[in-house]
Design a protein around this motif. Structure first.
Motif, PDB file in Angstrom:
ATOM      1  N   ASP A 276       0.834  -1.206   0.000  1.00  0.00           N
ATOM      2  CA  ASP A 276       0.000   0.000   0.000  1.00  0.00           C
ATOM      3  C   ASP A 276       0.869   1.256   0.000  1.00  0.00           C
ATOM      4  N   VAL A 277       0.379   2.290  -0.678  1.00  0.00           N
ATOM      5  CA  VAL A 277       1.131   3.535  -0.842  1.00  0.00           C
ATOM      6  C   VAL A 277       0.967   4.436   0.380  1.00  0.00           C
ATOM      7  N   ILE A 278       2.097   4.962   0.849  1.00  0.00           N
ATOM      8  CA  ILE A 278       2.110   5.910   1.960  1.00  0.00           C
ATOM      9  C   ILE A 278       2.322   7.330   1.447  1.00  0.00           C
ATOM     10  N   GLN A 279       3.217   7.465   0.476  1.00  0.00           N
ATOM     11  CA  GLN A 279       3.606   8.798   0.008  1.00  0.00           C
ATOM     12  C   GLN A 279       4.179   8.701  -1.398  1.00  0.00           C
ATOM     13  N   ARG A 280       3.997   9.756  -2.176  1.00  0.00           N
ATOM     14  CA  ARG A 280       4.598   9.849  -3.514  1.00  0.00           C
ATOM     15  C   ARG A 280       5.304  11.195  -3.661  1.00  0.00           C
ATOM     16  N   ASP A 281       6.318  11.212  -4.510  1.00  0.00           N
ATOM     17  CA  ASP A 281       7.002  12.464  -4.848  1.00  0.00           C
ATOM     18  C   ASP A 281       7.722  12.248  -6.176  1.00  0.00           C
ATOM     19  N   TYR A 282       8.376  13.258  -6.682  1.00  0.00           N
ATOM     20  CA  TYR A 282       9.082  13.110  -7.952  1.00  0.00           C
ATOM     21  C   TYR A 282      10.249  14.078  -8.040  1.00  0.00           C
ATOM     22  N   MET A 283      11.202  13.753  -8.906  1.00  0.00           N
ATOM     23  CA  MET A 283      12.317  14.648  -9.193  1.00  0.00           C
ATOM     24  C   MET A 283      12.393  14.885 -10.695  1.00  0.00           C
ATOM     25  N   LYS A 284      12.959  16.018 -11.057  1.00  0.00           N
ATOM     26  CA  LYS A 284      13.100  16.361 -12.466  1.00  0.00           C
ATOM     27  C   LYS A 284      14.570  16.297 -12.855  1.00  0.00           C
ATOM     28  N   LEU A 285      14.846  15.592 -13.941  1.00  0.00           N
ATOM     29  CA  LEU A 285      16.178  15.567 -14.520  1.00  0.00           C
ATOM     30  C   LEU A 285      16.181  16.427 -15.777  1.00  0.00           C
ATOM     31  N   ASN A 286      17.333  16.966 -16.133  1.00  0.00           N
ATOM     32  CA  ASN A 286      17.393  17.789 -17.349  1.00  0.00           C
ATOM     33  C   ASN A 286      17.864  16.991 -18.561  1.00  0.00           C
ATOM     34  N   GLY A 287      18.219  15.731 -18.335  1.00  0.00           N
ATOM     35  CA  GLY A 287      18.625  14.886 -19.455  1.00  0.00           C
ATOM     36  C   GLY A 287      20.117  14.838 -19.699  1.00  0.00           C
ATOM     37  N   SER A 288      20.890  15.583 -18.888  1.00  0.00           N
ATOM     38  CA  SER A 288      22.347  15.593 -19.073  1.00  0.00           C
ATOM     39  C   SER A 288      23.081  14.891 -17.939  1.00  0.00           C
ATOM     40  N   GLU A 289      22.385  14.556 -16.866  1.00  0.00           N
ATOM     41  CA  GLU A 289      23.027  13.978 -15.688  1.00  0.00           C
ATOM     42  C   GLU A 289      23.650  12.607 -15.993  1.00  0.00           C
ATOM     43  N   LEU A 290      24.833  12.394 -15.441  1.00  0.00           N
ATOM     44  CA  LEU A 290      25.490  11.099 -15.563  1.00  0.00           C
ATOM     45  C   LEU A 290      25.174  10.248 -14.331  1.00  0.00           C
ATOM     46  N   TYR A 291      25.682   9.026 -14.318  1.00  0.00           N
ATOM     47  CA  TYR A 291      25.331   8.053 -13.286  1.00  0.00           C
ATOM     48  C   TYR A 291      25.445   8.603 -11.864  1.00  0.00           C
ATOM     49  N   HIS A 292      26.603   9.177 -11.530  1.00  0.00           N
ATOM     50  CA  HIS A 292      26.819   9.644 -10.152  1.00  0.00           C
ATOM     51  C   HIS A 292      25.880  10.794  -9.796  1.00  0.00           C
ATOM     52  N   GLU A 293      25.538  11.614 -10.772  1.00  0.00           N
ATOM     53  CA  GLU A 293      24.619  12.728 -10.518  1.00  0.00           C
ATOM     54  C   GLU A 293      23.181  12.231 -10.342  1.00  0.00           C
ATOM     55  N   ILE A 294      22.824  11.215 -11.102  1.00  0.00           N
ATOM     56  CA  ILE A 294      21.491  10.613 -10.968  1.00  0.00           C
ATOM     57  C   ILE A 294      21.354   9.962  -9.593  1.00  0.00           C
ATOM     58  N   ARG A 295      22.407   9.259  -9.160  1.00  0.00           N
ATOM     59  CA  ARG A 295      22.404   8.642  -7.829  1.00  0.00           C
ATOM     60  C   ARG A 295      22.270   9.702  -6.736  1.00  0.00           C
ATOM     61  N   LYS A 296      22.995  10.798  -6.876  1.00  0.00           N
ATOM     62  CA  LYS A 296      22.966  11.864  -5.874  1.00  0.00           C
ATOM     63  C   LYS A 296      21.570  12.467  -5.759  1.00  0.00           C
ATOM     64  N   LYS A 297      20.951  12.750  -6.896  1.00  0.00           N
ATOM     65  CA  LYS A 297      19.610  13.331  -6.882  1.00  0.00           C
ATOM     66  C   LYS A 297      18.582  12.336  -6.346  1.00  0.00           C
ATOM     67  N   SER A 298      18.764  11.060  -6.667  1.00  0.00           N
ATOM     68  CA  SER A 298      17.860  10.026  -6.152  1.00  0.00           C
ATOM     69  C   SER A 298      17.967   9.931  -4.638  1.00  0.00           C
ATOM     70  N   ALA A 299      19.198   9.971  -4.123  1.00  0.00           N
ATOM     71  CA  ALA A 299      19.414   9.912  -2.680  1.00  0.00           C
ATOM     72  C   ALA A 299      18.778  11.111  -1.982  1.00  0.00           C
ATOM     73  N   GLU A 300      18.917  12.285  -2.566  1.00  0.00           N
ATOM     74  CA  GLU A 300      18.316  13.494  -2.003  1.00  0.00           C
ATOM     75  C   GLU A 300      16.793  13.381  -1.969  1.00  0.00           C
ATOM     76  N   MET A 301      16.236  12.770  -3.008  1.00  0.00           N
ATOM     77  CA  MET A 301      14.788  12.575  -3.065  1.00  0.00           C
ATOM     78  C   MET A 301      14.330  11.633  -1.958  1.00  0.00           C
ATOM     79  N   ILE A 302      15.066  10.546  -1.773  1.00  0.00           N
ATOM     80  CA  ILE A 302      14.712   9.556  -0.750  1.00  0.00           C
ATOM     81  C   ILE A 302      14.804  10.167   0.650  1.00  0.00           C
ATOM     82  N   ILE A 303      15.862  10.924   0.915  1.00  0.00           N
ATOM     83  CA  ILE A 303      16.020  11.565   2.225  1.00  0.00           C
ATOM     84  C   ILE A 303      14.894  12.563   2.476  1.00  0.00           C
TER      85      ILE A 303
END
Length: 217
Positions: A115-142
Motif C-alpha cells: 500500500d502507498v504511503i507517500q509519492r514524490d518526484y524529481m526532475k532531470l534535465n537529461g544531461s546527468e550522468l550516473y553519479h549525478e542521478i544517484r545523488k539526486k535520487s538519494a536526495e529525493m529519498i532523504i
C-alpha cells in the motif's frame, strides 16, 4: 520524557550508495528527539521496533521478518505499479523519461505491491550522468524519509491501482551501445552506465571496446 520510536535502516552492503546520505537523518536535531536510529545490514529475529526502512536491499524478507516492525517501509524509484522490480530509475531514463517518480509503500512479501504511503518526484534535465542521478535520487529519498518521520505516527495507506511491467535485474551486457547509432541516440545508455562496475561498451570486428564517460565539472 516523550517516548522515542525505534527506527531501523536495513541496507545492503553491496548496494550501499544511499548509506552515506542517511547521516542527514541521524544528525537531524528535531528527529533525534523523537527517534532512536539504528543502521543494520541484516535483520535478526530478536530485533524489533516501530519502523523499518528497507533501502536498496535486494533480498525479499519473509512475513515473519516484516512483522518484527509495526511498519516496514520501502521507497521505490517509480510511480508504482509502473516500473516494478529492478533499476526503476535507470529503466525510466532508458525510456526517455526525465520526470522520475518515487513511491513510499508498506513493505510486503510480494515485491513492490504494498500500500502507498507517500509519492514524490524529481526532475532531470537529461544531461546527468550516473553519479549525478544517484545523488539526486538519494536526495529525493532523504526528503521523503524526513517528511514521513516528521508527521509519524500519522499516515495513510492507499491501495495501488492499475498494472505495471516488472523489470528484471540489469546485467553488464545491457550497457552495450548500438554501434550504428549516433552518440545522441546512445546517450541514455552512456549516462546510466557505472564507469567502474558496468561501463558502456560496443563491439566491432569481434572485439569489445569499453567507453567511460565523464563531464567537465
Amino acid at each position: 520524557m516523550k517516548k522515542q520510536y525505534l527506527v531501523a535502516f536495513l541496507i545492503d552492503k553491496k548496494n550501499n550508495w544511499i548509506e552515506k546520505n542517511i547521516k542527514k537523518i541521524f544528525n537531524d536535531k528535531i528527529l533525534k528527539k523523537k527517534y532512536k536510529f539504528k543502521k543494520i545490514y541484516n535483520l535478526t529475529n530478536k530485533f524489533q521496533g516501530q519502523i523499518l526502512f528497507i533501502l536498496n536491499y535486494t533480498k525479499i524478507l519473509r512475513k515473519k521478518k516484516l512483522n518484527q516492525f509495526e511498519l516496514p517501509i520501502v521507497i521505490h524509484g517509480s510511480k508504482l505499479p509502473h516500473y516494478k522490480g529492478f533499476a526503476p530509475v535507470q529503466n525510466q531514463i532508458l525510456n526517455n523519461k526525465n520526470l522520475i517518480h518515487f513511491t513510499m509503500i508498506r513493505a510486503s512479501t510480494k515485491v513492490d505491491s504494498g500500500d502507498v504511503i507517500q509519492r514524490d518526484y524529481m526532475k532531470l534535465n537529461g544531461s546527468e550522468l550516473y553519479h549525478e542521478i544517484r545523488k539526486k535520487s538519494a536526495e529525493m529519498i532523504i526528503k521523503m524519509l524526513k517528511k514521513f518521520l516528521l508527521t509519524y505516527p500519522k499516515y495513510e495507506l492507499k491501495k495501488q491501482s492499475g498494472f505495471g511491467k516488472f523489470y528484471k535485474k540489469r546485467k553488464p551486457d545491457d550497457q552495450e551501445l548500438n554501434f550504428s547509432k549516433s552518440i545522441k541516440e546512445n546517450f541514455n545508455i552512456l549516462r546510466t552506465a557505472n564507469n567502474d562496475k558496468w561501463p558502456a561498451f560496443f563491439k566491432y570486428k569481434k572485439k569489445k571496446y569499453i567507453i567511460k564517460i565523464f563531464n567537465d565539472k
